[in-house]
Design an enzyme around this catalytic site. Structure first.
Site, PDB file in Angstrom:
ATOM      1  N   SER A 191      83.738 101.707 -15.355  1.00 27.10           N
ATOM      2  CA  SER A 191      83.587 103.016 -14.716  1.00 27.10           C
ATOM      3  C   SER A 191      84.646 103.307 -13.660  1.00 27.10           C
ATOM      4  CB  SER A 191      82.202 103.120 -14.083  1.00 27.10           C
ATOM      5  OG  SER A 191      81.986 102.052 -13.188  1.00 27.10           O
ATOM      6  N   HIS A 219      79.951 104.813 -20.122  1.00 28.28           N
ATOM      7  CA  HIS A 219      81.129 105.693 -20.098  1.00 28.28           C
ATOM      8  C   HIS A 219      81.813 105.778 -21.467  1.00 28.28           C
ATOM      9  CE1 HIS A 219      81.054 106.392 -15.768  1.00 28.28           C
ATOM     10  NE2 HIS A 219      80.516 105.183 -15.735  1.00 28.28           N
ATOM     11  N   LYS A 251      76.139 110.974 -18.578  1.00 34.47           N
ATOM     12  CA  LYS A 251      77.578 111.215 -18.394  1.00 34.47           C
ATOM     13  C   LYS A 251      78.060 112.178 -19.488  1.00 34.47           C
ATOM     14  CE  LYS A 251      77.686 107.192 -15.590  1.00 34.47           C
ATOM     15  NZ  LYS A 251      76.232 107.043 -15.406  1.00 34.47           N
TER      16      LYS A 251
END
Ligand SMILES: Cc1ncc(COP(=O)(O)O)c(C=O)c1O
Length: 401
Positions: A191, A219, A251
């Site tokens: 990240s 991610h 995300k």
């Protein structure tokens, strides 16, 4: 209340905050407000009253404002109301939740899946549940805090290897007794660094040493993979060789919450042992409805992913032309661009100067990153426009030079 034995029981909290302030490590929340209508220019925000383009958000595909997701959230509220009323095992599981888990299992090419309230909660609960006394767990040194916390709480023997250094991982594995159960736990996309391990090589090492693997795709979900866009595990073709694939809806998927996918055995184990799953009220229907729609959208609509990777390529080209290639460790492996500054206070200054120029990239300091590696973290999104990328690179060039 003051007592004789401890005249100021709050003193250590005050001292701790004062020390953080002295060291340039005090944290507080900035107020970030979207300033256009939901259908307008989505990345323009006000940061504590200053207008700027947001380069700090993990909304990689720009889905948080997507009409399809918004409608799904509203429809879920219409059908089920605003709350889930109890934990999953009591009466917090409805047809929407079951559809989401079935759809995540198919998305990740796994037998089953389980939904958690957040990625942090998922990682801590999963690791506490699967690691038993006598187990060994091997972690990349830069793994997300939630993975580290889960390992710490588990009581298993914990061993960390240098970031992405698979030779070091193998050396560490050799130190564990052959009969001990071993888990390797890693972020897929890191990240704060935007890089990722050679997952194929990692799985080969794991198999050589009889270790199980858990990967955190927070991610990567929605961003990698040729067919389903389910993450790096799909891109590396490893869906059936990784025991647990965890990821988030918070995300690229534009919502909130997390999932873990794996065999029926592992999902049943987590259903029975993961404390964050058992002892917490299930997510509200709007969140589940949004996630279900997002999993469908990222598989069926290639547009946002295509726009994101075009933006990544455009940023890279502009940064190279501006002479920033080495400063930004180009080429990029993800939509995350770390700009290493080193010193904590200087990082805050650079972030503020960039904000004054109209671009918001949050300064990231220890303990989120190792001491001496404070940085700006730029996150690119499908929702950025090319003029915004031009503007950012221009401002960065002026500031970094
Ligand atoms: C790699 C990684 N795992 C887990 C999490 C936690 O996910 P959530 O924000 O949904 O709690 C994050 C970030 O927030 C992350 O970067």
């Amino acid at each position: 209340m003051l007592t004789q034995s401890n005249p100021d029981p709050l003193a250590s909290y005050r001292e701790d905050l004062a020390l953080r302030k002295d060291e340039g490590r005090l944290r507080s929340c900035k107020r970030v407000e979207p300033i256009s209508a939901l259908d307008g220019e989505s990345m323009r925000v006000e940061v504590d009253g200053q207008s700027a383009i947001n380069f700090s958000s993990n909304d990689y595909l720009g889905l948080t404002r997507d009409e399809r997701l918004r409608e799904a959230a509203i429809e879920a509220i219409r059908q089920y109301g605003t709350g889930s009323t109890a934990s999953r095992l009591v009466c917090g599981t409805n047809a929407l939740t079951q559809s989401l888990e079935a759809s995540v299992a198919a998305f990740k090419h796994a037998e089953a899946a389980l939904v958690f309230n957040s990625g942090y909660q998922a990682n801590v609960s999963i690791l506490q549940a699967i690691l038993e006394a006598g187990d060994w767990v091997f972690c990349d040194k830069l793994n997300h805090a939630s993975l580290m916390d889960g390992c710490l709480l588990s009581g298993a023997r914990w061993s960390r290897y240098r970031h992405l250094d698979l030779q070091h991982l193998e050396e560490r594995l050799k130190t564990a007794p052959t009969q001990a159960r071993k888990w390797i736990v890693t972020d897929s996309v890191f990240s704060m660094d935007g890089d990722y391990p050679d997952l194929a090589a990692l799985v080969e090492i794991a198999e050589r040493h009889g270790a199980l693997v858990m990967v955190d795709e927070a991610h990567a979900t929605g961003l990698y993979g040729a067919t389903r866009n389910s993450g790096l595990v799909e891109q590396f073709g490893l869906s059936d060789r990784i025991t647990l694939q965890m990821g988030t809806f918070s995300k690229a998927l534009g919502g909130a919450g997390a999932y873990v996918a794996g065999s029926r055995l592992m999902v049943d184990t987590l259903t029975n042992k993961a404390r964050g799953f058992i002892y917490s009220t299930a997510q509200p229907p709007a969140v589940i409805g949004t996630a279900l729609k997002a999993v469908e959208v990222v598989q069926q609509d290639p547009g946002p992913k295509q726009r994101l990777w075009e933006n990544v390529a455009c940023f890279e080209r502009l940064a190279k032309e501006a002479g920033l290639a080495s400063r930004l460790s180009l080429p990029l492996q993800s939509a995350i661009v770390p700009v290493l500054i080193g010193d904590d206070r200087k990082t805050l200054q650079v972030s503020q100067t960039l904000l004054d120029a109209g671009y918001f990239a949050q300064g990231i300091r220890p303990p989120t990153v190792p001491p001496g590696t404070a940085r700006l973290r730029i996150a690119l999104s499908a929702a950025h426009t090319q003029p915004q990328l031009h503007g950012l690179v221009g401002a960065l060039t002026r500031i970094l030079n």
